[in-house]
Motif scaffolding. Structure first.
Motif, PDB file in Angstrom:
ATOM      1  N   GLN A   7       0.789  -1.229   0.000  1.00 30.75           N
ATOM      2  CA  GLN A   7       0.000   0.000   0.000  1.00 30.75           C
ATOM      3  C   GLN A   7       0.820   1.277   0.000  1.00 30.75           C
ATOM      4  O   GLN A   7       0.431   2.268  -0.624  1.00 30.75           O
ATOM      5  N   SER A   8       1.907   1.303   0.734  1.00 31.91           N
ATOM      6  CA  SER A   8       2.698   2.532   0.782  1.00 31.91           C
ATOM      7  C   SER A   8       4.170   2.187   0.904  1.00 31.91           C
ATOM      8  O   SER A   8       4.534   1.077   1.290  1.00 31.91           O
TER       9      SER A   8
ATOM     10  N   PHE B 140       8.406   3.685   1.373  1.00 32.47           N
ATOM     11  CA  PHE B 140       9.236   4.681   2.046  1.00 32.47           C
ATOM     12  C   PHE B 140      10.701   4.365   1.832  1.00 32.47           C
ATOM     13  O   PHE B 140      11.089   3.222   1.590  1.00 32.47           O
TER      14      PHE B 140
ATOM     15  N   TYR C 233      13.975   4.895   4.375  1.00 33.64           N
ATOM     16  CA  TYR C 233      14.457   5.269   5.692  1.00 33.64           C
ATOM     17  C   TYR C 233      15.981   5.327   5.649  1.00 33.64           C
ATOM     18  O   TYR C 233      16.632   4.620   4.874  1.00 33.64           O
TER      19      TYR C 233
ATOM     20  N   PHE D 128       4.813  -0.974   3.156  1.00 32.92           N
ATOM     21  CA  PHE D 128       3.766  -1.200   4.155  1.00 32.92           C
ATOM     22  C   PHE D 128       2.616  -1.996   3.560  1.00 32.92           C
ATOM     23  O   PHE D 128       2.163  -1.712   2.441  1.00 32.92           O
TER      24      PHE D 128
ATOM     25  N   ASN E 102      -1.014  -8.004   7.847  1.00 35.95           N
ATOM     26  CA  ASN E 102      -0.365  -7.811   9.148  1.00 35.95           C
ATOM     27  C   ASN E 102      -0.103  -6.363   9.490  1.00 35.95           C
ATOM     28  O   ASN E 102       0.508  -6.091  10.521  1.00 35.95           O
ATOM     29  N   GLU E 103      -0.527  -5.437   8.661  1.00 33.54           N
ATOM     30  CA  GLU E 103      -0.349  -4.012   8.935  1.00 33.54           C
ATOM     31  C   GLU E 103       1.082  -3.715   9.356  1.00 33.54           C
ATOM     32  O   GLU E 103       1.337  -3.033  10.336  1.00 33.54           O
ATOM     33  N   LYS E 104       2.035  -4.231   8.629  1.00 36.56           N
ATOM     34  CA  LYS E 104       3.420  -4.115   9.066  1.00 36.56           C
ATOM     35  C   LYS E 104       4.266  -3.379   8.042  1.00 36.56           C
ATOM     36  O   LYS E 104       3.953  -3.329   6.854  1.00 36.56           O
ATOM     37  N   LEU E 105       5.364  -2.819   8.531  1.00 35.54           N
ATOM     38  CA  LEU E 105       6.420  -2.323   7.662  1.00 35.54           C
ATOM     39  C   LEU E 105       7.366  -3.481   7.370  1.00 35.54           C
ATOM     40  O   LEU E 105       7.770  -4.195   8.277  1.00 35.54           O
TER      41      LEU E 105
ATOM     42  N   PHE F 260      11.024  -4.270   5.752  1.00 33.19           N
ATOM     43  CA  PHE F 260      12.271  -3.607   5.407  1.00 33.19           C
ATOM     44  C   PHE F 260      13.126  -4.472   4.495  1.00 33.19           C
ATOM     45  O   PHE F 260      13.171  -5.700   4.641  1.00 33.19           O
ATOM     46  N   GLY F 261      13.828  -3.820   3.584  1.00 28.76           N
ATOM     47  CA  GLY F 261      14.914  -4.491   2.893  1.00 28.76           C
ATOM     48  C   GLY F 261      16.109  -4.599   3.833  1.00 28.76           C
ATOM     49  O   GLY F 261      16.089  -4.090   4.951  1.00 28.76           O
TER      50      GLY F 261
END
Lengths: 110, 112
Positions: free
Chosen positions: A31-32, A34, A36, A91, A95-98, A100-101
């Motif tokens: 969904q989204s 980013f 970081y 995201f 599981n509504e989770k971020l 990460f690579g």
């Protein structure tokens, strides 16, 4: 296949150069998106969100290609202070989770 | 506006012991999630709490458990510690799920 894949580097780049990071994600329903930044032994900090239309923040440009499931980050006129690990982050949708690579380590050389 | 604070900053435990890590979320944030970051890896999602209910869990065994309190602060509990549990544990809070996550500076856990 990993959910989020990025080149682990390291990238060693001279000051003033342009650096490009690439990232792919496996779930088309994500969904989204980013980028970081994480300095050594510190917490990740949001650098920028990524949109399909592309977005720019000073020397930083991020781009999302949903059809190819591909995310990019471009850093222009790199500074010594840009040295850090850059994490591609996705995201959702489950599981509504971020997710990460593994991160790409960048070192800017004077 | 205070950010996300975690305690303790460093911890050394013996294999088989239990540990509790604490997180105070940023003011106004009702969602807290926990991540484990091993050396040289990206953070891995453990679980997330929204208004005191767990609403997502990653691939971690049941000995990893958590709580969120009415003030939205949170705890991560790990039982029967293993050597591989040695990592940086990060807490992140947000006001809207999916956006604006702020991370704490983490707790570095070493299991010996």
């Amino acid at each position: 296949r990993k959910e989020v894949e990025q080149d682990p580097g390291p990238f060693n780049v001279p000051e003033g150069a342009t650096v490009a990071f690439n990232c792919t994600y496996s779930n088309s329903a994500s969904q989204s998106f980013f980028w970081y930044r994480q300095d050594c032994r510190k917490e990740p900090k949001l650098l920028m969100s990524v949109y399909s239309s592309g977005n720019e923040d000073g020397r930083f440009t991020a781009q999302l290609n949903r059809a190819s499931q591909y995310i990019s980050l471009l850093i222009r006129d790199s500074k010594l202070s840009d040295s850090a690990t850059y994490l591609c982050v996705v995201f959702g949708p489950a599981n509504e989770k971020l997710t990460f690579g593994t991160g790409t380590r960048l070192t800017i050389i004077p | 506006e205070t950010g996300v604070t975690q305690s303790p900053t460093h911890l050394i435990k013996t294999r088989g012991q239990q540990v509790t890590l604490r997180c105070s979320s940023q003011s106004g944030h009702n969602t807290v999630s926990w991540y484990q970051q091993a050396l040289g890896q990206g953070p891995q999602f453990i679980f997330q709490y929204y208004r005191e209910e767990e609403n997502g869990r990653g691939n971690f065994p049941p000995r990893f458990s958590g709580l969120q309190f009415p003030n939205y602060s949170s705890e991560l509990n790990v039982n029967a510690l293993e050597l591989d549990d040695s990592a940086l544990y990060l807490c992140a809070s947000s006001q809207i799920q999916g956006y604006g996550y702020t991370f704490g500076s983490g707790t570095r856990l070493t299991v010996v």
